[in-house]
Design an enzyme around this catalytic site. Structure first.
Site, short mmCIF file in Angstrom:
data_model
loop_
_atom_site.label_atom_id
_atom_site.label_comp_id
_atom_site.label_asym_id
_atom_site.label_seq_id
_atom_site.Cartn_x
_atom_site.Cartn_y
_atom_site.Cartn_z
CE LYS A 26 -3.81 -2.10 2.29
NZ LYS A 26 -4.93 -2.27 3.36
CG PHE A 42 -12.49 1.24 7.52
CD1 PHE A 42 -12.67 1.06 6.10
CD2 PHE A 42 -13.67 0.45 8.73
CE1 PHE A 42 -12.65 -0.17 6.39
CE2 PHE A 42 -14.17 -0.43 8.24
CZ PHE A 42 -13.47 -1.13 6.52
NE ARG A 99 -6.93 -12.62 3.67
CZ ARG A 99 -7.20 -11.66 4.95
NH1 ARG A 99 -7.35 -10.49 4.01
NH2 ARG A 99 -8.21 -11.46 5.33
CB THR A 141 -4.76 -5.43 10.82
OG1 THR A 141 -6.03 -5.01 11.04
CG2 THR A 141 -4.64 -5.43 9.32
NE ARG A 163 -1.87 -6.71 7.01
CZ ARG A 163 -3.02 -7.20 6.61
NH1 ARG A 163 -3.22 -7.98 7.48
NH2 ARG A 163 -3.78 -6.30 5.42
CG ASN A 182 -4.30 -2.59 6.58
OD1 ASN A 182 -3.58 -3.93 5.77
ND2 ASN A 182 -4.89 -2.11 6.66
CG HIS A 218 -5.45 -6.14 -0.27
ND1 HIS A 218 -6.18 -6.29 0.30
CD2 HIS A 218 -5.75 -6.29 -1.57
CE1 HIS A 218 -7.39 -6.25 -0.46
NE2 HIS A 218 -6.66 -6.47 -1.15
#
Lengths: 48, 307
Positions: free
Chosen positions: B74, B130, B160, B166, B205, B218, B221
């Site tokens: 991100k 959010f 994943r 997160t 993460r 975060n 993704h």
């Protein structure tokens, strides 16, 4: 460290390999379908 | 007329070369120019390959079987722990880490999304409180999209698992893992679920979480299911198609002026081309051709096909 040119050539090769993998999968599925249809056709011939 | 004065029929287009350069310097400039052209052609070829892959009819099925997933690094990744301050360099470090952990990244493309594109991508969160802040964050910088392949059909779950939660792990757990690794790298290596050479068994993460920066929680993704992966691949295809169409040079299936005249749609003696626009479709394009003809201004359609 790889040059940008070499990196791009490697990237292209990798993408082509995955396309080849997908092509192979698609061909295998198609062949299997043909085999199944053939099998069904033969089985039907003997049972009817 | 001497040979020297003979007019040249074809004028080759050449970049102006400063007169004061020596022959060797001129050769260097020419080599650099041809190298740049080569790289630009290779980049174009890479995008063509990516589009061909994303348009492959078998890709959607394979994604639904868990063979492919979409990962994203991100924006603002540089805010993560121990990462370079420049976003691009930070992304490179993260990319190397992902590859180092044994993931087969088919391609990585960095894209700056518009708000509309971001809203489409995160459409499932539209009703969440959010959502607005997520959109602001998503368009705050380029996102690096990764297509990850796992032939065993566990691409989604493996990715994943690797990026982790997160939520920050308790500090004492992080410290325990890091300490055990420092004290006994061999033991740490044996305990780790990741390939040899991987420095820690923290999730991505957790490894790059900066306790002082909220955004660093975060950085990554991952598609949450094979169905989501297939959907996100479809969206990624649209993004990349847009990028490719805006690359310099010829566009995929975009006809040159000569193509339109050669096809017989227009008559080079009487008609004048005004504009060509594309009508995007799923598999093929139709080009809207506006031309001035003896009958007046006309709108015609020229068929085209993607890549």
């Amino acid at each position: 460290m790889k040059s940008k040119k070499q990196q791009l050539i490697d990237d292209i090769q990798k993408i082509d390999d995955v396309i080849a993998f997908l092509d192979k999968r698609a061909t295998q599925k198609k062949n299997k379908k043909i085999q199944n249809n053939e099998h069904k056709r033969k089985t039907n011939r003997y049972t009817t | 007329m001497s040979i020297r004065e003979k007019p040249i029929g074809i004028q080759l287009e050449q970049a102006p070369v400063p007169f004061h350069l020596s022959r060797r310097e001129n050769a260097k400039v020419a080599t650099e120019a041809s190298e740049n052209i080569l790289i630009s052609n290779l980049e174009k070829r890479r995008y063509e390959g990516i589009l061909k892959l994303l348009n492959h009819p078998e890709l959607n099925t394979a994604a639904q079987e868990g063979i492919f997933t979409v990962g994203i690094i991100k924006p603002q990744a540089y805010k993560g722990k121990d990462l370079p301050e420049e976003d691009e360099k930070a992304t490179q470090v993260l990319y190397r880490e992902i590859v180092g952990r044994g993931f087969n990244v088919v391609f990585a493309v960095s894209l700056q999304l518009t708000r509309d594109q971001a809203e489409k991508f995160y459409g499932e969160h539209r009703d969440k409180p959010f959502f607005d802040s997520l959109m602001d964050f998503t368009v705050s910088g380029p996102m690096t999209f990764l297509l990850i392949q796992d032939r065993s059909g566990k691409a989604v779950s493996k990715w994943r698992h690797e990026i982790g939660s997160t939520k920050a792990p308790p500090d004492e757990k992080v410290q325990a893992i890091e300490t055990s690794h420092r004290q006994s790298p061999v033991d740490a290596k044996l305990k780790t679920p990741f390939p040899p050479g991987h420095p820690t068994n923290l999730t991505l993460r957790a490894q790059f979480r900066n306790p002082d920066v909220e955004a660093s929680n975060n950085i990554f993704h991952g598609s949450d299911s094979p169905e989501s992966a297939a959907r996100e691949i479809g969206i990624l295809r649209e993004y990349i198609r847009d990028v490719y169409e805006n690359l310099d040079g010829d566009k995929p299936g975009f006809p040159a002026e000569e193509d339109i005249f050669d096809s017989g749609l227009l008559n080079p003696d009487t008609d004048q081309l005004i504009s060509v626009e594309r009508q995007p479709g799923e598999e093929s394009y139709e080009h809207v051709v506006r031309a001035r003809t003896p009958k007046g201004e006309q709108v015609l359609f020229y068929p085209g096909k993607v890549a």
